[in-house]
Write a protein that holds these residues in place. Sequence first.
Motif, mmCIF file in Angstrom:
data_model
loop_
_atom_site.group_PDB
_atom_site.id
_atom_site.type_symbol
_atom_site.label_atom_id
_atom_site.label_comp_id
_atom_site.label_asym_id
_atom_site.label_seq_id
_atom_site.Cartn_x
_atom_site.Cartn_y
_atom_site.Cartn_z
ATOM 1 N N PRO A 1 0.896 -1.251 0.109
ATOM 2 C CA PRO A 1 -0.134 0.032 0.040
ATOM 3 C C PRO A 1 0.781 1.294 0.084
ATOM 4 N N GLY A 2 0.274 2.092 -0.728
ATOM 5 C CA GLY A 2 1.305 3.485 -0.931
ATOM 6 C C GLY A 2 2.352 3.487 -1.636
ATOM 7 N N VAL A 3 2.917 2.316 -2.229
ATOM 8 C CA VAL A 3 3.964 2.216 -3.092
ATOM 9 C C VAL A 3 3.828 1.899 -4.531
ATOM 10 N N MET A 4 4.430 2.535 -5.426
ATOM 11 C CA MET A 4 4.500 2.211 -6.821
ATOM 12 C C MET A 4 5.831 1.723 -7.230
ATOM 13 N N LEU A 5 5.922 0.543 -7.737
ATOM 14 C CA LEU A 5 7.060 0.002 -8.422
ATOM 15 C C LEU A 5 7.095 0.340 -10.026
ATOM 16 N N ILE A 6 8.331 1.106 -10.102
ATOM 17 C CA ILE A 6 8.518 1.554 -11.449
ATOM 18 C C ILE A 6 10.056 0.932 -11.694
ATOM 19 N N ASP A 7 10.322 -0.211 -12.005
ATOM 20 C CA ASP A 7 11.681 -0.645 -11.943
ATOM 21 C C ASP A 7 12.265 -1.596 -13.291
ATOM 22 N N LYS A 8 12.405 -0.869 -14.508
ATOM 23 C CA LYS A 8 12.831 -1.409 -15.624
ATOM 24 C C LYS A 8 14.234 -1.044 -15.692
ATOM 25 N N ARG A 9 14.912 -2.208 -15.974
ATOM 26 C CA ARG A 9 16.477 -1.983 -16.011
ATOM 27 C C ARG A 9 16.742 -1.647 -17.322
ATOM 28 N N GLU A 10 16.567 -0.438 -17.765
ATOM 29 C CA GLU A 10 16.824 0.126 -19.310
ATOM 30 C C GLU A 10 17.056 1.634 -18.860
ATOM 31 N N ASP A 11 17.249 2.324 -20.051
ATOM 32 C CA ASP A 11 17.419 3.607 -19.734
ATOM 33 C C ASP A 11 16.043 4.332 -19.688
ATOM 34 N N ALA B 1 1.728 8.556 -4.279
ATOM 35 C CA ALA B 1 2.539 7.186 -4.212
ATOM 36 C C ALA B 1 3.855 7.524 -3.934
ATOM 37 N N THR B 2 4.720 6.693 -3.425
ATOM 38 C CA THR B 2 5.935 6.689 -2.903
ATOM 39 C C THR B 2 6.558 5.840 -4.143
ATOM 40 N N PHE B 3 7.445 6.191 -5.034
ATOM 41 C CA PHE B 3 7.867 5.393 -6.101
ATOM 42 C C PHE B 3 9.155 4.595 -5.851
ATOM 43 N N VAL B 4 9.282 3.430 -6.276
ATOM 44 C CA VAL B 4 10.397 2.670 -6.023
ATOM 45 C C VAL B 4 11.010 2.470 -7.315
ATOM 46 N N SER B 5 12.560 2.454 -7.458
ATOM 47 C CA SER B 5 13.008 2.082 -8.655
ATOM 48 C C SER B 5 14.537 1.526 -8.167
ATOM 49 N N THR C 1 19.690 -2.806 -2.198
ATOM 50 C CA THR C 1 19.641 -1.341 -2.223
ATOM 51 C C THR C 1 18.681 -0.996 -3.510
ATOM 52 N N LEU C 2 18.123 0.255 -3.026
ATOM 53 C CA LEU C 2 16.980 0.650 -3.865
ATOM 54 C C LEU C 2 16.754 2.141 -3.784
ATOM 55 N N TRP C 3 15.973 2.672 -4.700
ATOM 56 C CA TRP C 3 15.941 4.334 -4.869
ATOM 57 C C TRP C 3 14.388 4.408 -4.660
#
Length: 342
Positions: free
Chosen positions: A269-279, A293-297, A310-312
């Motif tokens: 809840p409250g998290v949006m994962l945007i994590d594509k290992r590309e440009d 949301a709080t976005f994680v990459s 480790t994450l951003w």
Amino acid sequence: MGYRVVVAGATGNVGREMLNILAEREFPADEIAVVASSRSQGLMVDYGDTGKQFKVQNIEHFDWNGWDMALFAIGSEATAVYAPIAAKAGCTVIDNSSLYRMDPDVPLIVPEVNPEAIDGFRAKNIIANPNCSTAQMVVVLKPLHDVARIKRVVVATYQSVSGAGKQGMDELFEQSRNIFVGDPAEPHKFTKQIAFNVIPHIDSFLDDGSTKEEWKMVVETKKILDPKIKLVATCVRVPVFVGHSEAINIEFEDEMSAEQAQGILREAPGVMLIDKREDGGYITPIECVGEFATFVSRVREDSTVENGLTLWCVSDNLRKGAALNAVQIAELLGRRHLKKAA
């Protein structure tokens, strides 16, 4: 039947955002009052995009009796004066300042993380909103902690100038403009030039060499999430108008793969994962502005420790870091305790 809600500090960045979010989320308010210092008395403020406006009242003369809750964004000094008055009158205060965060009789709440802690609000009739950098971080840490137990966190923050209020935003704008036209870019709000620079200093220095902002992240995380977690922070002001970013290194007691963490965060809840290992397959501060949301990459394994990741993460600090979290607390308070709205 809805609530009678006060927004204190309604002419500041966070106060205006509180009004925007109350409107956006269609908070069940039958009546809203907006208050601020005598300097702002009589000004009109918008209620989001609804077309409604409210006239600012002088907080010095406001009668708190009969109001259900108040969202405070007036700083610690003014809060120390007016929060006890409001609370004593029966108006539950949800405070965005740092004044009450470490008070053992005041719950420090991030609704996605520790909603049950709100049950202690009646001790002082005050609820504290955490520091902006803490709020977005614990939303990400909580679902991972539930699965693999976090031992240690090392975090570096990249915090926007809006965290320092309107003066901070004005200084970045003015310095940037001055540099382009060849004029001096003297610092006033910040200790050094912020335009085209980064400053590893937020809030005052403590005896151990850390800053108060860094200390807040440590003690607030322990209070909200788990007192056993060890945490060290380096908090940095960067030339971004809105949106705080954090590079977070986590050490777990149990095994946690990057793929497993991605799966957990995708459903959190409250998290949006945007994590594509590309440009471009990650989120930057400019893309989070105006979002809830709080976005994680950049989720990846840390091979230097046994169970490390480790994450951003990036979030709109005026929203999740302040106004949104306060409104979410108000919603939680209503659902769990006041229950006036249909």
